[in-house]
Design an enzyme around this catalytic site. Structure first.
Site, PDB file in Angstrom:
ATOM      1  N   HIS A  37       3.171   6.941   7.322  1.00 53.21           N
ATOM      2  CA  HIS A  37       3.168   5.630   7.985  1.00 53.21           C
ATOM      3  C   HIS A  37       2.473   5.717   9.344  1.00 53.21           C
ATOM      4  CE1 HIS A  37       7.028   5.241   5.555  1.00 53.21           C
ATOM      5  NE2 HIS A  37       6.366   4.168   5.162  1.00 53.21           N
ATOM      6  N   GLU A 150      -3.287   4.803   0.584  1.00 49.33           N
ATOM      7  CA  GLU A 150      -3.761   5.031  -0.792  1.00 49.33           C
ATOM      8  C   GLU A 150      -2.708   5.705  -1.664  1.00 49.33           C
ATOM      9  OE1 GLU A 150      -7.496   7.022  -0.170  1.00 49.33           O
ATOM     10  OE2 GLU A 150      -8.586   5.122  -0.210  1.00 49.33           O
ATOM     11  N   ASP A 152      -0.057   4.332  -2.443  1.00 50.31           N
ATOM     12  CA  ASP A 152       0.235   3.209  -3.340  1.00 50.31           C
ATOM     13  C   ASP A 152      -1.109   2.605  -3.756  1.00 50.31           C
ATOM     14  OD1 ASP A 152       3.332   2.884  -3.043  1.00 50.31           O
ATOM     15  OD2 ASP A 152       2.549   3.277  -1.041  1.00 50.31           O
ATOM     16  N   LEU A 186       3.872  12.511   1.249  1.00 43.65           N
ATOM     17  CA  LEU A 186       5.006  12.053   2.062  1.00 43.65           C
ATOM     18  C   LEU A 186       5.485  10.709   1.530  1.00 43.65           C
ATOM     19  CD1 LEU A 186       3.741  12.977   5.634  1.00 43.65           C
ATOM     20  CD2 LEU A 186       5.317  14.261   4.161  1.00 43.65           C
TER      21      LEU A 186
HETATM   22  P1  AMP Z   1       6.376   1.786   2.423  1.00 48.29           P
HETATM   23  O1  AMP Z   1       7.209   1.838   3.666  1.00 48.29           O
HETATM   24  O2  AMP Z   1       6.690   2.835   1.427  1.00 48.29           O
HETATM   25  O3  AMP Z   1       6.306   0.393   1.851  1.00 48.29           O
HETATM   26  O4  AMP Z   1       4.905   2.118   2.891  1.00 48.29           O
HETATM   27  C1  AMP Z   1       4.264   1.366   3.890  1.00 48.29           C
HETATM   28  C2  AMP Z   1       2.801   1.726   3.913  1.00 48.29           C
HETATM   29  O5  AMP Z   1       2.660   3.108   4.205  1.00 48.29           O
HETATM   30  C3  AMP Z   1       2.118   1.484   2.559  1.00 48.29           C
HETATM   31  O6  AMP Z   1       0.833   0.943   2.778  1.00 48.29           O
HETATM   32  C4  AMP Z   1       2.061   2.865   1.981  1.00 48.29           C
HETATM   33  O7  AMP Z   1       0.993   3.034   1.067  1.00 48.29           O
HETATM   34  C5  AMP Z   1       1.833   3.701   3.225  1.00 48.29           C
HETATM   35  N1  AMP Z   1       2.221   5.102   2.963  1.00 48.29           N
HETATM   36  C6  AMP Z   1       3.412   5.544   2.458  1.00 48.29           C
HETATM   37  N2  AMP Z   1       3.371   6.877   2.292  1.00 48.29           N
HETATM   38  C7  AMP Z   1       2.143   7.290   2.688  1.00 48.29           C
HETATM   39  C8  AMP Z   1       1.484   8.559   2.735  1.00 48.29           C
HETATM   40  N3  AMP Z   1       2.089   9.683   2.344  1.00 48.29           N
HETATM   41  N4  AMP Z   1       0.216   8.593   3.206  1.00 48.29           N
HETATM   42  C9  AMP Z   1      -0.421   7.456   3.595  1.00 48.29           C
HETATM   43  N5  AMP Z   1       0.139   6.231   3.572  1.00 48.29           N
HETATM   44  C10 AMP Z   1       1.403   6.153   3.119  1.00 48.29           C
END
Ligand code: AMP
Length: 282
Positions: A37, A150, A152, A186
């Site tokens: 994040h 990326e 997701d 992560l």
């Molecule tokens: P989330 O809190 O899981 O909804 O993620 C929020 C944003 O962070 C989304 O755009 C995810 O794709 C991105 N994100 C989550 N994990 C990673 C990671 N390991 N590397 C890069 N971006 C991430």
């Protein structure tokens, strides 16, 4: 860093930034933040005068109630990390603030065929919920640029389709996957893994990496099968799906020659914890 809880306060904050002609970068998250994040946040801070991050566990995108109930939450630590990364404001609303008239969906988003496959198939309604919350957040924040990871991979394509069909004026910026030193992508959900499960979890990325070499001399189907077999042989792991798709349309390919941008997208249950990852073949 300003902590904003209400839609009204957010509207005032955004209006003030607009009056000063500040470019606004926006990073939507569900909290339980990690270095993945923060890599998005750092990019937003570099590119824009103002960076707004939302921390909101959106109930409408969870198709499984126990997944929603167990989703990790650690707001204070999140706020500390965001302040340290140079964020201007964090928007962390209660569910009733985001959905004053309830969480049922009254609008069907046009998300294209990219939303029908993979996560769309295995998590019915998930992308409609994602589109609903991201559209509402875009409406409130009115960002110039929004940053998505990326990790997701499919979500980015679906958001792009939503932005197009709803005529939202925002630039969508895709950021690379951040991994632990052992290769595990992560994820907030990694915190739910037992010690054993966490120790074995890098096997997912190891199999994906191995398959890139393997793909040089094997068919798409053989490469697919190799990945599924490798991972299913790890104790407690079960592949839900592995699909090798064209990175633009997200439609499965059956020959390497069908796409110049081939991506393998995987979902694995590690015990009860659902992990996703992806790898680019070309
Ligand atoms: P989330 O809190 O899981 O909804 O993620 C929020 C944003 O962070 C989304 O755009 C995810 O794709 C991105 N994100 C989550 N994990 C990673 C990671 N390991 N590397 C890069 N971006 C991430």
């Amino acid at each position: 860093m300003q902590i904003i809880r209400s839609v009204g306060e957010l509207a005032d904050y955004v209006a003030m930034q607009r009056r000063h002609h500040h470019a606004i970068g926006f990073v939507p998250t569900m909290g339980a933040l990690h270095a993945g994040h923060i890599s998005l946040v750092e990019r937003a801070v570099r590119d824009n005068e103002v960076t707004i991050v939302s921390v909101f566990v959106n109930p409408t995108q969870f198709n499984n109630p126990s997944d929603l109930a167990t989703y990790p939450r650690k707001e204070e630590e999140d706020f500390r990390m965001l302040a340290g990364a140079g964020v201007s404001a964090v928007f962390a609303p209660a569910v009733e603030e985001m959905y004053p008239s309830g969480t049922s969906r009254d609008h069907e988003y046009k998300l294209g065929s990219a939303a029908e496959v993979m996560e769309g198939k295995y998590r019915p309604g998930h992308f409609q919920g994602v589109a609903q919350v991201v559209h509402r957040l875009f409406d409130l924040v009115r960002p110039d640029r929004a940053y998505f990871g990326e990790k997701d991979f499919q979500q980015i394509a679906v958001i792009r389709n939503m932005v197009e069909s709803e005529h939202v004026d925002v630039e969508i910026i895709a950021c690379p996957i951040r991994r632990a030193a052992d290769g595990l992508a992560l994820s907030s959900r990694n915190a739910l893994l037992s010690e054993e499960q966490r120790r074995r979890a890098p096997g997912i990325y190891a199999a994906l990496c191995e398959s890139v070499d393997y793909s040089q001399s094997h068919t798409v189907q053989e490469t697919h099968d190799m990945v599924v077999e490798r991972i299913n042989n790890i104790p407690e792991m079960r592949v839900e799906y592995y699909e090798i798709v064209d990175g633009r349309t997200l439609m499965p390919i059956s020959e390497w020659g069908e796409s110049d941008f081939a991506v393998g997208c995987i979902t694995v249950y590690n015990g009860d914890v659902r992990l996703i990852d992806n790898i680019r073949y070309k």
